[in-house]
Design an enzyme around this catalytic site. Structure first.
Site, short mmCIF file in Angstrom:
data_model
loop_
_atom_site.label_atom_id
_atom_site.label_comp_id
_atom_site.label_asym_id
_atom_site.label_seq_id
_atom_site.Cartn_x
_atom_site.Cartn_y
_atom_site.Cartn_z
CE1 TYR A 66 -32.13 -7.47 50.88
CE2 TYR A 66 -34.26 -8.22 50.16
CZ TYR A 66 -33.19 -7.65 49.88
OH TYR A 66 -32.97 -6.65 48.96
CB CYS A 87 -33.28 -1.24 45.88
SG CYS A 87 -34.87 -1.69 47.17
CB VAL A 130 -30.46 6.60 53.86
CG1 VAL A 130 -30.34 7.34 52.53
CG2 VAL A 130 -30.02 7.84 54.94
CD1 TRP A 179 -30.19 4.03 49.42
CD2 TRP A 179 -29.14 3.19 47.66
NE1 TRP A 179 -30.52 2.69 49.35
CE2 TRP A 179 -29.94 2.16 48.10
CE3 TRP A 179 -28.38 2.64 46.41
CZ2 TRP A 179 -29.87 0.68 47.80
CZ3 TRP A 179 -28.43 1.26 46.07
CH2 TRP A 179 -29.46 0.39 46.60
#
Length: 324
Positions: A196, A65, A132, A98
């Site tokens: 994105y 990430c 999350v 995750w």
């Protein structure tokens, strides 16, 4: 190393499906980044309720990430590895989000024994049903999340831990803060989040708007770096960290996976030189795992890559040419 900390069961898309973020797009087909609701701040004096202290805070991150990678880089640049501890999640996530599993470059949560990162959110806000995300900054003292708001985490690491940080590193110098903030805002909107907006657009118009803005900013940055080493001259700042994590993923992922393909990073001589210059530093290159990066993106976005096949390339030489 043996461990008694629990781990999540293997990734299972058939049983758990894919991790979904809602709402992914606006009505016009443009991508909307989900909210980051935990926005506590660490302060040197503790007036925020979270005092900067060695051994009190823990980072949950993914090397895949870019938002989390920024925190890892800043922690390393400032020499805070023994001050703020760290756990790394599996780069591939199914519908559970995750998770902590044994694997190359990631492993169990030795601090709290969470198998899923969602458990940290539940411990902080029982019944939590939002996104999350990583990074997560965890407070051992209160047993809760301080922040998952990634822009604040690196600023606090860079400014509130001076007592334990390398005194020669100042990523957010007071005299440059307004200028750094302005450039960061542009880079976030069109580059960091811009890739994105390209990849998750669901209309041609939204995609073309995003890709045009992305490459307009890259062209500006290419010109900016024609006569300087870093974005603000001869010193690395917060702005360099924020830009670099996108550049590091650009040719390996964003060009193909997100259709950010007007040009590659290697087609921008100044940006490519700048990216490789930073990569040679352990805080940048030493914390970059292209295996994690590619497995995450190509393996967990079935709407873009339904086969989940991870490409073998591209072959990139991140070493700088030897001086002539």
């Amino acid at each position: 190393m043996t461990t008694t900390a629990p781990v999540a069961s293997p990734v299972d898309f058939a049983a758990y499906g894919d991790y979904m973020v809602k709402p992914p797009v606006r009505g016009d087909g443009s991508f909307v980044r989900p909210l980051y609701p935990f926005q506590g701040r660490i302060t040197a004096g503790g007036e925020s309720g979270y005092r900067a202290q060695p051994g009190r805070y823990h980072l949950y991150v993914s090397y895949a990430c870019p938002w989390a990678h920024r925190a890892v880089i800043v922690r390393s640049l400032l020499g805070l590895e023994d001050v703020v501890s760290l756990s790394v999640v599996d780069p591939v996530r199914d519908g559970r989000g995750w998770a902590f599993r044994e694997g190359p470059g990631h492993g169990p949560d030795e601090l709290n024994g969470f198998a899923l990162l969602r458990e940290a959110y539940e411990a902080t806000e029982p019944g939590y049903d939002g996104h999350v995300s990583v990074p997560v900054l965890w407070d051992r003292e209160s047993g809760r999340i301080v922040s998952n708001n990634f822009p604040d985490i690196t600023i606090d690491l860079g400014t509130q831990f001076a007592e334990w940080a390398d005194p020669d590193v100042d990523l957010y110098p007071a005299a440059l803060r307004a200028d750094i903030d302005a450039l960061n805002e542009q880079i976030y909107a069109t580059v960091n989040n811009g890739v994105y907006r390209c990849g998750f657009a669901t209309s041609q118009e939204a995609y073309e708007s995003a890709v045009s803005a992305l490459f307009a900013t890259l062209d500006e940055l290419e010109r900016r770096l024609a006569d300087r080493r870093y974005l603000f001259g001869d010193r690395i700042t917060e702005a360099d960290v924020r830009l670099w994590v996108t550049l590091a993923r650009f040719d390996s992922v964003y060009v193909t996976h997100f259709k950010a393909n007007l040009r590659r990073l290697v087609d921008h001589p100044n940006l490519w030189r700048y990216a490789r210059d930073l990569y040679r530093l352990p805080a940048f290159g030493g914390t970059t795992d292209f295996g994690h990066i590619k497995r995450h993106y190509y393996g967990t976005h079935p709407g873009i890559n339904p086969t989940r096949i991870v490409p073998a390339g591209p072959i990139l030489d991140w070493s700088l040419p030897r001086p002539q």
